[in-house]
Motif scaffolding. Structure first.
Motif, PDB file in Angstrom:
ATOM      1  N   LYS A 105       0.787  -1.095   0.051  1.00  0.00           N
ATOM      2  CA  LYS A 105       0.086  -0.086   0.030  1.00  0.00           C
ATOM      3  C   LYS A 105       0.794   1.081  -0.008  1.00  0.00           C
ATOM      4  N   GLU A 106       1.962   1.249   0.782  1.00  0.00           N
ATOM      5  CA  GLU A 106       2.764   2.384   0.950  1.00  0.00           C
ATOM      6  C   GLU A 106       3.324   2.786  -0.431  1.00  0.00           C
ATOM      7  N   TYR A 107       3.835   1.552  -1.013  1.00  0.00           N
ATOM      8  CA  TYR A 107       4.543   1.603  -2.273  1.00  0.00           C
ATOM      9  C   TYR A 107       3.530   2.328  -3.639  1.00  0.00           C
ATOM     10  N   GLN A 111       3.849   5.677  -5.439  1.00  0.00           N
ATOM     11  CA  GLN A 111       4.077   5.459  -7.129  1.00  0.00           C
ATOM     12  C   GLN A 111       2.954   6.138  -7.569  1.00  0.00           C
ATOM     13  N   GLY A 112       1.974   6.613  -6.809  1.00  0.00           N
ATOM     14  CA  GLY A 112       0.718   7.061  -7.408  1.00  0.00           C
ATOM     15  C   GLY A 112      -0.082   6.035  -8.318  1.00  0.00           C
ATOM     16  N   MET A 113      -0.320   4.828  -7.754  1.00  0.00           N
ATOM     17  CA  MET A 113      -0.892   3.715  -8.544  1.00  0.00           C
ATOM     18  C   MET A 113      -2.314   4.002  -8.149  1.00  0.00           C
ATOM     19  N   GLY A 114      -3.151   3.182  -8.962  1.00  0.00           N
ATOM     20  CA  GLY A 114      -4.592   3.301  -9.086  1.00  0.00           C
ATOM     21  C   GLY A 114      -4.944   2.226  -8.313  1.00  0.00           C
ATOM     22  N   ILE A 115      -6.332   2.180  -7.751  1.00  0.00           N
ATOM     23  CA  ILE A 115      -7.109   1.095  -7.086  1.00  0.00           C
ATOM     24  C   ILE A 115      -7.123  -0.246  -7.801  1.00  0.00           C
ATOM     25  N   GLU A 116      -7.048  -0.161  -9.049  1.00  0.00           N
ATOM     26  CA  GLU A 116      -6.798  -1.627  -9.819  1.00  0.00           C
ATOM     27  C   GLU A 116      -5.401  -2.095  -9.921  1.00  0.00           C
ATOM     28  N   ILE A 122      -2.506  -7.111  -4.784  1.00  0.00           N
ATOM     29  CA  ILE A 122      -2.903  -7.674  -3.241  1.00  0.00           C
ATOM     30  C   ILE A 122      -3.468  -9.206  -3.725  1.00  0.00           C
ATOM     31  N   SER A 123      -3.884  -9.178  -4.765  1.00  0.00           N
ATOM     32  CA  SER A 123      -4.729 -10.597  -5.381  1.00  0.00           C
ATOM     33  C   SER A 123      -3.657 -11.654  -5.642  1.00  0.00           C
ATOM     34  N   LYS A 124      -2.367 -10.995  -6.212  1.00  0.00           N
ATOM     35  CA  LYS A 124      -1.330 -11.870  -6.421  1.00  0.00           C
ATOM     36  C   LYS A 124      -0.885 -12.314  -4.971  1.00  0.00           C
TER      37      LYS A 124
END
Length: 274
Positions: A105-107, A111-116, A122-124
């Motif tokens: 989550k911190e990463y 990195q400004g990553m989206g929810i998807e 997390i799924s992996k």
């Protein structure tokens, strides 16, 4: 996504000692009597498991499963060997999920990553954790099962002790119930020891057997016949009235064997013959 998974993997690896130490502290609080004394052995294993999680995250599914399988075979058996319980080991899984999930989550925020994208990571991670639980549990349970079976075998072997009394004579004092497995063991031990001790007479004492039913009598008959084939005469002591009645009802040659109400009488008869 592959590049980001690799970077996320590196972030987890940077904190492997921190994660392992945290889990060790938490588990020692929860299982102080069982795990605290094993901390020095378990800490390196926990560090290695964090590395497994991190590296598997950056690998393709087939390759990551193979790596986890190799880890599980070694670590599952080792944890069983040193005396941990499966309950204690599996209770660590949520700690890894929460701590590594926080790192991801911190990463993702960094990195400004989206929810998807975060959901995919997390799924992996969940997929990897399911594999870890499976490939750890199978060798752990196999080791425990083999250990229990070995212990059972040793106990049963002690339950069929052949005792040499004099030259050419031995006694098998049976105690407790006789089931199919034990009957097979008694047969094998009787034949083996009769040949090994060069016996002429083999006394089977039933004084300590609480229930002598049709099954037991049939097994004894088979033992008597098998001993006869190797040149050993079987004698039965500890014959109670109810046993005598059961034998009479069966159409066997069990009555051809010399039988005695007590072991003392059986041995006295053999002494008189010598």
């Amino acid at each position: 996504m592959t590049v980001r998974l690799q970077s996320a993997s590196e972030k987890i690896l940077e904190r492997k000692e921190e994660i392992a130490h945290f889990i060790t502290v938490e588990q020692n609080k929860k299982f102080p009597d069982q795990l605290e004394s094993l901390s020095n052995e378990l800490l390196p294993m926990r560090i290695e498991l964090v590395k497994v999680y991190a590296k598997a995250l950056a690998l393709e599914d087939v390759e990551s499963e193979q790596k986890i399988k190799e880890w599980g075979i070694e670590t599952g058996e080792e944890c069983a060997r040193i005396g941990t319980t499966l309950d204690a080991m599996l209770s660590e899984v949520p700690h890894y999920r929460n701590f590594i999930g926080e790192v991801l989550k911190e990463y993702a925020i960094e990195q400004g990553m989206g929810i998807e994208e975060l959901y995919e990571m997390i799924s992996k991670l969940d997929y990897i954790m399911n594999l870890v639980v499976y490939y750890f549990s199978v060798p752990y349970v196999d080791y425990q099962t083999n250990l229990l079976e070995q212990s059972r075998k040793e106990i049963l072997e002690l339950s069929a002790p052949v005792v040499p009394i004099m030259d050419g004579v031995a006694v098998l004092p049976l105690i407790g119930t006789i089931d199919t497995y034990r009957a097979k063991l008694i047969m094998e031990e009787s034949l083996h020891q009769s040949v090994n001790l060069n016996l002429n007479y083999f006394v089977i004492d039933l004084s300590g057997v609480p229930i002598v039913d049709t099954f037991v009598i049939q097994q004894l008959f088979q033992i008597i016949e098998a001993l006869k084939l190797v040149g050993v005469e079987a004698r039965i002591s500890g014959i109670k009235p109810e046993i005598a009645l059961s034998v009479v009802k069966l159409e066997t040659n069990f009555g051809q064997a010399n039988t005695y109400s007590t072991l003392k009488r059986a041995l006295a008869d053999l002494v008189n013959m010598s």
